[in-house]
Design a protein around this motif. Structure first.
Motif, PDB file in Angstrom:
ATOM      1  N   TYR A 100      29.436  39.558  42.205  1.00  0.00           N
ATOM      2  CA  TYR A 100      28.645  39.481  41.183  1.00  0.00           C
ATOM      3  C   TYR A 100      28.159  41.070  40.754  1.00  0.00           C
ATOM      4  O   TYR A 100      27.320  41.218  39.806  1.00  0.00           O
ATOM      5  N   GLY A 101      28.153  41.733  41.567  1.00  0.00           N
ATOM      6  CA  GLY A 101      28.138  43.332  41.416  1.00  0.00           C
ATOM      7  C   GLY A 101      26.683  43.800  41.257  1.00  0.00           C
ATOM      8  O   GLY A 101      26.406  44.938  41.851  1.00  0.00           O
ATOM      9  N   TRP A 102      25.562  43.010  40.653  1.00  0.00           N
ATOM     10  CA  TRP A 102      24.254  43.470  40.651  1.00  0.00           C
ATOM     11  C   TRP A 102      23.358  42.324  40.973  1.00  0.00           C
ATOM     12  O   TRP A 102      23.554  41.270  40.916  1.00  0.00           O
TER      13      TRP A 102
ATOM     14  N   GLU B  99      29.692  49.818  33.725  1.00  0.00           N
ATOM     15  CA  GLU B  99      30.666  50.104  34.423  1.00  0.00           C
ATOM     16  C   GLU B  99      31.909  50.587  33.412  1.00  0.00           C
ATOM     17  O   GLU B  99      31.889  49.675  32.384  1.00  0.00           O
TER      18      GLU B  99
ATOM     19  N   ALA C 123      36.078  46.213  41.855  1.00  0.00           N
ATOM     20  CA  ALA C 123      35.858  46.460  40.387  1.00  0.00           C
ATOM     21  C   ALA C 123      36.182  45.385  39.423  1.00  0.00           C
ATOM     22  O   ALA C 123      35.835  45.231  38.275  1.00  0.00           O
ATOM     23  N   ASN C 124      36.454  44.360  40.028  1.00  0.00           N
ATOM     24  CA  ASN C 124      36.880  43.011  39.268  1.00  0.00           C
ATOM     25  C   ASN C 124      35.637  42.381  38.606  1.00  0.00           C
ATOM     26  O   ASN C 124      34.598  41.905  39.595  1.00  0.00           O
ATOM     27  N   ARG C 125      35.578  42.415  37.615  1.00  0.00           N
ATOM     28  CA  ARG C 125      34.267  41.809  36.709  1.00  0.00           C
ATOM     29  C   ARG C 125      34.326  40.657  36.172  1.00  0.00           C
ATOM     30  O   ARG C 125      33.478  40.150  35.792  1.00  0.00           O
ATOM     31  N   SER C 126      35.240  39.671  36.822  1.00  0.00           N
ATOM     32  CA  SER C 126      35.507  38.229  36.275  1.00  0.00           C
ATOM     33  C   SER C 126      34.266  37.602  36.700  1.00  0.00           C
ATOM     34  O   SER C 126      33.912  36.460  36.176  1.00  0.00           O
TER      35      SER C 126
ATOM     36  N   ARG D  39      31.155  38.945  37.511  1.00  0.00           N
ATOM     37  CA  ARG D  39      29.883  39.778  37.287  1.00  0.00           C
ATOM     38  C   ARG D  39      28.827  39.226  36.612  1.00  0.00           C
ATOM     39  O   ARG D  39      29.065  38.018  35.936  1.00  0.00           O
TER      40      ARG D  39
ATOM     41  N   SER E 266      25.078  42.581  33.105  1.00  0.00           N
ATOM     42  CA  SER E 266      25.569  43.854  33.001  1.00  0.00           C
ATOM     43  C   SER E 266      26.812  43.977  32.329  1.00  0.00           C
ATOM     44  O   SER E 266      27.036  43.196  31.415  1.00  0.00           O
TER      45      SER E 266
ATOM     46  N   GLU F  55      30.128  45.841  30.432  1.00  0.00           N
ATOM     47  CA  GLU F  55      31.612  46.522  30.607  1.00  0.00           C
ATOM     48  C   GLU F  55      31.648  47.690  29.346  1.00  0.00           C
ATOM     49  O   GLU F  55      31.692  47.194  28.212  1.00  0.00           O
TER      50      GLU F  55
END
Length: 324
Positions: free
Chosen positions: A254-256, A272, A280-283, A285, A289, A291
């Motif tokens: 989830y990144g953030w 990002e 780095a996979n944003r699926s 996220r 956030s 892209e």
């Protein structure tokens, strides 16, 4: 509109501190040597800093011989244009063991403008007991090259001003890069010690009128698998961008994190651009956030964001002896 907003903010950022700018001295520098064995000008780093005149207007190059310097260092606000340089980040260490108040406990506190540090390890050995800042930077125009900055919580208090970090290694677990500076981190390694719930950044921008934020360009993120997020908002308008950065599986899907305050999801700017690696996979996220597109990322991909052309300077080429 997003592109226009970013460009306007960065134009303002590059001019924020013009009124406080000092005239840059000539390329000649006063040389001061620190050597614990007694073969230099001073045995301690703080002793060498104390020897610099108040309201200094010359470049001062403090060359630090290899060793472990157990000192708590302050570069006072009235002593600009100082460089602290070791010979390698792995053999020249400044270390202390203090925790608690983030403004009182740092091992090294930089309060003076136009400061440079090279090839040093700056460490706080306070450990996992709480906040233990290794480096505090509370001044405009500061640059760090090839430095290792080590602690566990709040490792780097990137407080305010324009800062540049190049080829540095920064390690910690919780909010280990925090503050409200306008900073570019280029070709740096960020290593998370967290086993779970780790956080790399806690950026403290409190309003859209503040021209601050952290940009990570061409960096590398390492650490234990799955336990770390890229950032959480210390301030409601927290701004952090990662571009062309390798993210290992240390970064959670989830990144953030919103720091348990969903209202900040509407105001933060977390972006990002062309990052790569398993983290780095944003699926998965968080949806708040971003892209970034090529146009949106363009203002963040060079030193213009910190006005670097006006103040980043080369290493002095000529030296003169310090007179005690």
């Amino acid at each position: 509109m997003a592109v226009v907003h970013i460009l306007l903010a960065l134009v303002l950022l590059s001019t924020t501190y013009v009124c406080s700018s000092l005239a840059v001295p000539s390329s000649d520098a006063v040389l001061i040597v620190v050597d614990q064995s007694g073969k230099g000008d001073y045995r301690t780093i703080q002793g060498a800093i104390n020897a610099v005149a108040s309201n200094n207007s010359e470049l001062v190059y403090i060359s630090i011989k290899p060793g472990i310097y157990r000192e708590k260092i302050v570069v006072p606000a009235d002593k600009p244009f100082i460089t602290l340089s070791g010979t390698a980040g792995t053999n020249t260490t400044i270390t202390w063991n203090d925790g608690g108040d983030i403004f009182d406990c740092p091992t090294v506190s930089v309060m003076a403008s136009d400061f440079v540090a090279k090839y040093l390890t700056i460490q706080n050995e306070f450990g996992t007991r709480g906040k233990g800042i290794a480096l505090r930077v509370s001044a405009d125009r500061a640059a760090f090259y090839g430095c290792r900055i080590l602690s566990y919580q709040d490792t780097l208090l990137d407080d305010f001003g324009r800062h540049y970090y190049y080829n540095c290694y920064i390690e910690g677990a919780t909010d280990f890069i925090c503050g409200n500076a306008a900073s570019l981190f280029e070709s740096c390694q960020l290593n998370s010690l967290a086993k779970n719930l780790g956080t790399i950044t806690a950026q403290h921008r409190n309003s859209p009128s503040e021209n601050t934020g952290f940009v990570f360009l061409g960096c590398r993120i390492t650490g234990l698998a799955g336990g770390t997020v890229l950032g959480r908002p210390w301030g409601s308008f927290s701004r952090v961008i990662y571009a062309n950065t390798y993210m290992s599986n240390a970064i959670s899907p989830y990144g953030w994190h919103d720091w348990d305050d969903p209202s900040k999801e509407r105001t933060v700017y977390y972006g990002e651009y062309r990052c790569y690696g398993p983290g780095a996979n944003r699926s998965k996220r968080v949806r708040w956030s971003r892209e970034l597109s090529r146009d949106e990322s363009a203002p963040f991909l060079n030193k213009t964001i910190i006005g670097g052309r006006s103040w980043l300077r080369p290493t002095p080429t000529h030296f003169k002896t310090h007179v005690k």
